[in-house]
Design an enzyme around this catalytic site. Structure first.
Site, PDB file in Angstrom:
ATOM      1  N   HIS A 229      21.337  20.654  10.074  1.00 34.40           N
ATOM      2  CA  HIS A 229      21.913  20.190  11.429  1.00 34.40           C
ATOM      3  C   HIS A 229      22.022  21.671  12.419  1.00 34.40           C
ATOM      4  O   HIS A 229      21.386  21.632  13.376  1.00 34.40           O
ATOM      5  CB  HIS A 229      23.444  19.977  11.537  1.00 34.40           C
ATOM      6  CG  HIS A 229      23.763  19.078  12.331  1.00 34.40           C
ATOM      7  ND1 HIS A 229      23.305  17.737  12.817  1.00 34.40           N
ATOM      8  CD2 HIS A 229      24.498  19.342  13.489  1.00 34.40           C
ATOM      9  CE1 HIS A 229      23.871  17.463  13.984  1.00 34.40           C
ATOM     10  NE2 HIS A 229      24.790  18.437  14.307  1.00 34.40           N
ATOM     11  N   ASN A 342       2.059   7.394   0.896  1.00 29.66           N
ATOM     12  CA  ASN A 342       1.615   7.955  -0.369  1.00 29.66           C
ATOM     13  C   ASN A 342       0.355   7.494  -0.859  1.00 29.66           C
ATOM     14  O   ASN A 342      -0.671   8.184  -1.259  1.00 29.66           O
ATOM     15  CB  ASN A 342       2.613   8.049  -1.376  1.00 29.66           C
ATOM     16  CG  ASN A 342       3.764   9.146  -1.241  1.00 29.66           C
ATOM     17  OD1 ASN A 342       3.680   9.845  -0.209  1.00 29.66           O
ATOM     18  ND2 ASN A 342       4.638   8.811  -2.139  1.00 29.66           N
ATOM     19  N   ALA A 343       0.235   6.072  -1.056  1.00 32.59           N
ATOM     20  CA  ALA A 343      -0.883   5.389  -1.670  1.00 32.59           C
ATOM     21  C   ALA A 343      -2.015   5.867  -0.594  1.00 32.59           C
ATOM     22  O   ALA A 343      -3.194   6.172  -1.133  1.00 32.59           O
ATOM     23  CB  ALA A 343      -0.644   3.707  -1.575  1.00 32.59           C
ATOM     24  N   ASP A 369      -2.698   1.825  -5.851  1.00 29.30           N
ATOM     25  CA  ASP A 369      -3.871   2.544  -5.249  1.00 29.30           C
ATOM     26  C   ASP A 369      -4.802   2.862  -6.390  1.00 29.30           C
ATOM     27  O   ASP A 369      -4.407   2.896  -7.674  1.00 29.30           O
ATOM     28  CB  ASP A 369      -3.344   3.784  -4.551  1.00 29.30           C
ATOM     29  CG  ASP A 369      -2.625   5.031  -5.302  1.00 29.30           C
ATOM     30  OD1 ASP A 369      -3.353   5.502  -6.128  1.00 29.30           O
ATOM     31  OD2 ASP A 369      -1.438   5.229  -5.177  1.00 29.30           O
ATOM     32  N   LEU A 404       9.606  10.277  -1.619  1.00 26.13           N
ATOM     33  CA  LEU A 404       9.914   9.232  -2.729  1.00 26.13           C
ATOM     34  C   LEU A 404      11.387   9.376  -3.155  1.00 26.13           C
ATOM     35  O   LEU A 404      12.037   8.351  -3.472  1.00 26.13           O
ATOM     36  CB  LEU A 404       9.159   9.889  -4.112  1.00 26.13           C
ATOM     37  CG  LEU A 404       7.687   9.255  -4.201  1.00 26.13           C
ATOM     38  CD1 LEU A 404       7.093   9.635  -5.291  1.00 26.13           C
ATOM     39  CD2 LEU A 404       7.591   7.718  -3.831  1.00 26.13           C
TER      40      LEU A 404
END
Ligand code: ATP
Ligand code: MG
Length: 462
Positions: A229, A342-343, A369, A404
């Site tokens: 922050h 990501n894939a 993938d 993730l």
């Protein structure tokens, strides 16, 4: 039936059976065979007849009295040679018979005794044994009575054992439930065990440990949150200043360097934003629970990532039709979006997004993938914040390793799970499981309302 009782039950029965055998052995050793005593009492009538009627006969009338008894009773009285009788007896009784004592044969329901030792009753009487058969001996009944006695003792022992083991089992279950919940990351859960319980000290220690871990984790979250922050303002200032500088340097040889610095600052800003999202999610207890239509959600995620998916063969396959999950649509879109990003990043050529129903009715969203996949040993670790398989982070491949972690936190806030396995396409398959159904949405909303109304602290009941 609890597992403690199932273990104690056969042990108790074995212990009682062993105790019965030891009791029998000890009595036999110190006081003589109790079965023999019983049999002797049961055969006392015929023994009395022999000793006080037949044996009391004058010398030459012994055989006559024996025959009279034969006629009037249903006993079978036989005279057998000493050697034959001795051979038929067990070792420990042979000497007693030879000495002229009365010997009981319990299984044969008979007794034997030599007619006399000196041949006084008739010629050759010292060579014969009187064998009395068909005696009213029944030790089976006595054995049954003993078995019933021990059975009742066992029953009375098992009742308190069952009660005790049930209490222990419930307490252990409460402990293990709390440990499971804690392991799943619900750090506010405490084991609730009553004061007098045997596992109370253990529960106390566990709770203290949980308390400490909880406070350490929240201190760490708080620190991360505060630092992120606080970094926002100087980063915003830097961004603004660099933009001004770049504008002023238009055409100058240093402009390229300033633009690169600008990109770095943008990246830094993204990192701080991601960190802030992660810490905010970490502080949340539960996601909102509004009905979210699954297929439109996936379609909008795919659309939002169109730019990265365009260069891949992308397919959305769904078999769930018109169905809802209970949750926060933005958070769910974020989780699916991170998996899709990501894939798209790691796929060689193909990406598949799929929605289907699990065997338990849950909604299973998978992202496949055909990229390099994730080695088995790394499949848990990739969900840790900042963990990346490819450590050489650069702008083309690299994120921060937070995508993730955010997706997993989002799944957990929806009481769901996320995991990774091998994809049939050859790369990685990420599986997001969400408890679902329109009925559950209504149920969850009602549950939350009841929960709030009760104003309870979240804890697992014993
Ligand atoms: P961020 O998502 O924060 O921009 P990131 O993509 O590197 O960065 P995560 O999404 O958390 O971070 O993924 C962590 C690591 O897991 C990645 O760095 C990558 O090594 C590996 N990974 C994730 N998805 C895949 C995939 N589909 N195929 C192969 N490896 C993957
Ligand atoms: Mg990512």
């Amino acid at each position: 039936m609890n597992r403690i009782f199932l273990r104690i039950f056969p042990l108790t029965l074995l212990a009682i059976a062993a105790a019965a055998l030891v009791v029998y052995g000890a009595i036999r050793l110190f006081l003589g065979d109790p079965l023999e005593d019983i049999a002797r009492k049961q055969a006392s009538g015929p023994i009395f007849l022999l000793e006080h009627y037949i044996d009391q006969a004058p010398q030459d009338e012994w055989l006559a009295r024996l025959n009279r008894v034969r006629e009037i009773s249903n006993l079978s009285l036989e005279l057998v040679p000493v050697d034959t009788a001795v051979a038929a007896l067990p070792e420990d009784k042979r000497d007693a018979l030879r000495r002229g004592e009365l010997v009981l044969d319990i299984p044969g329901r008979a007794f034997l005794r030599r007619v006399d030792l000196k041949g006084e009753r008739y010629v050759g009487s010292d060579e014969e044994v009187l064998q009395v058969l068909n005696l009213p001996i029944d030790v089976g009944l006595e054995l049954k009575i003993e078995a019933i006695r021990y059975g009742i003792v066992a029953l009375f022992l098992l009742v308190p054992i069952a009660y005790w083991s049930r209490m222990h089992w419930r307490e252990l279950l409460a402990l293990s439930k709390a440990a499971d919940a804690f392991g799943e990351g619900r750090l506010d859960v405490r084991a609730q065990v009553r004061n007098g319980a045997a596992v109370y000290p253990l529960a106390q220690r566990m709770n203290q440990m949980a308390e400490r871990i909880d406070s350490l984790m929240s201190a760490q979250r708080q620190l991360l949150h505060s630092v992120s922050h606080e970094l926002r303002t100087p980063i915003a200032r830097l961004e603004f200043a660099l933009e001004l500088l770049a504008d002023r340097m238009q055409g100058a040889p240093e402009e390229k360097r300033v633009r690169a610095m600008e990109e770095d600052v943008v990246e830094l800003k993204e990192l701080v934003n991601e960190l802030l999202s992660l810490t905010r999610l970490g502080q949340a207890e539960q996601a909102a629970a509004e009905p979210v239509a699954v297929v439109p959600l996936l379609q909008s995620c795919a659309k939002r990532h169109e730019h990265v998916l365009a260069s891949r063969r992308f397919q959305l396959i769904e078999s769930v039709g018109d169905c809802d999950v209970a949750g926060d649509p933005r958070l769910l879109a974020r989780a699916v979006g991170n998996l899709l990003a990501n894939a798209a990043k790691y796929a060689h050529s193909a990406v598949e997004l799929r929605a289907e129903r699990g065997a338990d009715g849950s909604i299973v969203i998978t992202v496949d993938d055909d990229g390099p996949g994730i080695p088995e040993a790394e499949r848990e670790r990739v969900f840790e914040p900042f963990y990346r398989l490819d450590r050489s982070r650069d702008r083309s491949t690299g994120g921060f390793g937070l995508g993730l972690a955010i997706a997993r936190k989002a799944a957990q806030l929806h009481a769901g799970t996320i995991s990774v396995e091998e994809s049939p396409l050859g790369g990685a398959r990420f599986v997001l499981r969400l408890p679902a159904s329109t009925h559950e949405v209504a149920y969850k909303a009602a549950y939350e309302a009841a929960y709030k109304a009760a104003g309870q602290k979240k804890s697992l009941p014993v």
